[in-house]
Design an enzyme around this catalytic site. Sequence first.
Site, mmCIF file in Angstrom:
data_model
loop_
_atom_site.group_PDB
_atom_site.id
_atom_site.type_symbol
_atom_site.label_atom_id
_atom_site.label_comp_id
_atom_site.label_asym_id
_atom_site.label_seq_id
_atom_site.Cartn_x
_atom_site.Cartn_y
_atom_site.Cartn_z
ATOM 1 N N ASN A 8 0.874 -1.176 0.000
ATOM 2 C CA ASN A 8 0.000 0.000 0.000
ATOM 3 C C ASN A 8 0.910 1.224 0.000
ATOM 4 O O ASN A 8 1.475 1.583 1.025
ATOM 5 C CB ASN A 8 -0.893 -0.017 1.243
ATOM 6 C CG ASN A 8 -1.755 1.235 1.334
ATOM 7 O OD1 ASN A 8 -1.795 2.036 0.398
ATOM 8 N ND2 ASN A 8 -2.434 1.404 2.461
ATOM 9 N N TRP A 9 1.049 1.819 -1.162
ATOM 10 C CA TRP A 9 1.975 2.958 -1.279
ATOM 11 C C TRP A 9 1.411 4.236 -0.664
ATOM 12 O O TRP A 9 2.127 5.229 -0.536
ATOM 13 C CB TRP A 9 2.299 3.207 -2.748
ATOM 14 C CG TRP A 9 3.245 2.211 -3.359
ATOM 15 C CD1 TRP A 9 3.852 1.141 -2.736
ATOM 16 C CD2 TRP A 9 3.717 2.204 -4.711
ATOM 17 N NE1 TRP A 9 4.657 0.479 -3.625
ATOM 18 C CE2 TRP A 9 4.598 1.101 -4.843
ATOM 19 C CE3 TRP A 9 3.489 3.015 -5.822
ATOM 20 C CZ2 TRP A 9 5.244 0.799 -6.047
ATOM 21 C CZ3 TRP A 9 4.129 2.710 -7.024
ATOM 22 C CH2 TRP A 9 5.007 1.623 -7.123
ATOM 23 N N LYS A 10 0.134 4.244 -0.362
ATOM 24 C CA LYS A 10 -0.503 5.456 0.178
ATOM 25 C C LYS A 10 -0.240 6.634 -0.785
ATOM 26 O O LYS A 10 -0.201 6.433 -1.987
ATOM 27 C CB LYS A 10 -0.033 5.718 1.601
ATOM 28 C CG LYS A 10 -0.181 4.461 2.480
ATOM 29 C CD LYS A 10 0.034 4.695 3.922
ATOM 30 C CE LYS A 10 -0.137 3.375 4.685
ATOM 31 N NZ LYS A 10 -0.049 3.506 6.127
ATOM 32 N N HIS A 94 -9.482 1.432 5.078
ATOM 33 C CA HIS A 94 -8.165 1.617 5.703
ATOM 34 C C HIS A 94 -8.290 2.593 6.871
ATOM 35 O O HIS A 94 -9.096 3.527 6.814
ATOM 36 C CB HIS A 94 -7.162 2.141 4.671
ATOM 37 C CG HIS A 94 -5.765 2.110 5.189
ATOM 38 N ND1 HIS A 94 -5.256 3.112 5.983
ATOM 39 C CD2 HIS A 94 -4.777 1.182 5.077
ATOM 40 C CE1 HIS A 94 -4.019 2.798 6.330
ATOM 41 N NE2 HIS A 94 -3.703 1.640 5.793
ATOM 42 N N GLU A 96 -6.618 5.041 7.728
ATOM 43 C CA GLU A 96 -6.474 6.462 7.362
ATOM 44 C C GLU A 96 -7.749 6.988 6.714
ATOM 45 O O GLU A 96 -8.095 8.162 6.861
ATOM 46 C CB GLU A 96 -5.244 6.625 6.451
ATOM 47 C CG GLU A 96 -3.952 6.521 7.265
ATOM 48 C CD GLU A 96 -2.812 5.783 6.583
ATOM 49 O OE1 GLU A 96 -2.784 5.709 5.344
ATOM 50 O OE2 GLU A 96 -1.937 5.255 7.316
ATOM 51 N N GLU A 165 -5.074 -4.295 10.912
ATOM 52 C CA GLU A 165 -4.041 -3.267 11.042
ATOM 53 C C GLU A 165 -4.312 -2.449 12.294
ATOM 54 O O GLU A 165 -5.099 -1.495 12.259
ATOM 55 C CB GLU A 165 -4.060 -2.335 9.822
ATOM 56 C CG GLU A 165 -3.836 -3.035 8.503
ATOM 57 C CD GLU A 165 -3.286 -2.085 7.438
ATOM 58 O OE1 GLU A 165 -2.213 -2.395 6.926
ATOM 59 O OE2 GLU A 165 -3.895 -1.047 7.168
ATOM 60 N N GLY A 171 2.717 2.883 10.643
ATOM 61 C CA GLY A 171 3.660 3.981 10.406
ATOM 62 C C GLY A 171 4.421 4.412 11.646
ATOM 63 O O GLY A 171 5.076 5.451 11.644
ATOM 64 N N SER A 210 3.706 -1.597 10.400
ATOM 65 C CA SER A 210 5.154 -1.651 10.616
ATOM 66 C C SER A 210 5.768 -3.010 10.281
ATOM 67 O O SER A 210 6.723 -3.444 10.929
ATOM 68 C CB SER A 210 5.515 -1.225 12.049
ATOM 69 O OG SER A 210 5.131 0.125 12.274
HETATM 70 P P1 13P Z 1 3.198 0.850 7.651
HETATM 71 O O1 13P Z 1 3.748 -0.438 7.073
HETATM 72 O O2 13P Z 1 3.908 2.058 7.183
HETATM 73 O O3 13P Z 1 3.072 0.764 9.145
HETATM 74 O O4 13P Z 1 1.696 0.994 7.077
HETATM 75 C C1 13P Z 1 0.823 -0.055 7.238
HETATM 76 C C2 13P Z 1 -0.402 0.200 6.468
HETATM 77 O O5 13P Z 1 -1.203 1.058 6.812
HETATM 78 C C3 13P Z 1 -0.646 -0.592 5.244
HETATM 79 O O6 13P Z 1 -1.941 -0.416 4.763
#
Ligand code: 13P
Length: 250
Positions: A8-10, A94, A96, A165, A171, A210
């Site tokens: 997931n590159w966001k 997600h 976010e 998650e 993150g 993470s």
């Molecule tokens: P990180 O791997 O940066 O913690 O992000 C996880 C995430 O939200 C994947 O969708």
Amino acid sequence: MAYLIAANWKMNKTVAETEDYIQRFLPLVEDTKNVEIMIAPPFTSIFVASQKLSNTDIKLGGQNMYYKEKGAFTGEISPLMLTELGVSYVILGHSERRHIFGEKDSLINSKVLSALEHGLRPILCVGETLEEREQGRTLSVVERQIRNGLAGVEAEMSRIDIAYEPVWAIGTGVNATPEQAEEVHSFIRNLINEISKGNDQGTRIMYGGSVNENNAESLIKQPNINGFLVGTASLDPERFSQIIKVSQEV
Ligand code: 13P
């Protein structure tokens, strides 16, 4: 079912950066077996990614979508726009989206329904905040998100994957321990087995938060962890390919 290891590159990577990534990534994973790889770039990079990945087994995912096919929904992307580009997965709910953009279970449920109708495979994301964990509400929060998010599609469970998650692990560099993750994953497995009346064999329960090349092995060894949704570490082709390598060897 093969593990699903997804990036997931966001909100990261321009078109040029996407092309560069894929060029460096493909040779690193050409011998991959028994693991399904998916990349969810930002919408603006999907077209070029789809061209670059067309002769490979690597799948593409959307990071979100709206549930309508078209219309006056400024700033949104529809399932038809994704499928036309060869996208097969879509990440929904997600944390976010839930916490920054205020998405509620009912909207996420509409998106899951729409994704299935259009032949996209949803990855429904669930997870508790730190406060909810400290209050001992982890399992009840996850149960609510799953029951509401999947309302009406329980019989379609095998066409859906779930990502656990924990919000406090996203993150932050603080991953859930394998034991913490396994506790929630086995709870989710029992729950989806119950609500789908045993029709959940095709559902992967992925862990996200993470994940990196050092902790992937101990996480994927847990019996109910069937893949990863990787953020930060997926932005580097070397690191993401290491996570894939570790996962296929377990
Ligand atoms: P990180 O791997 O940066 O913690 O992000 C996880 C995430 O939200 C994947 O969708």
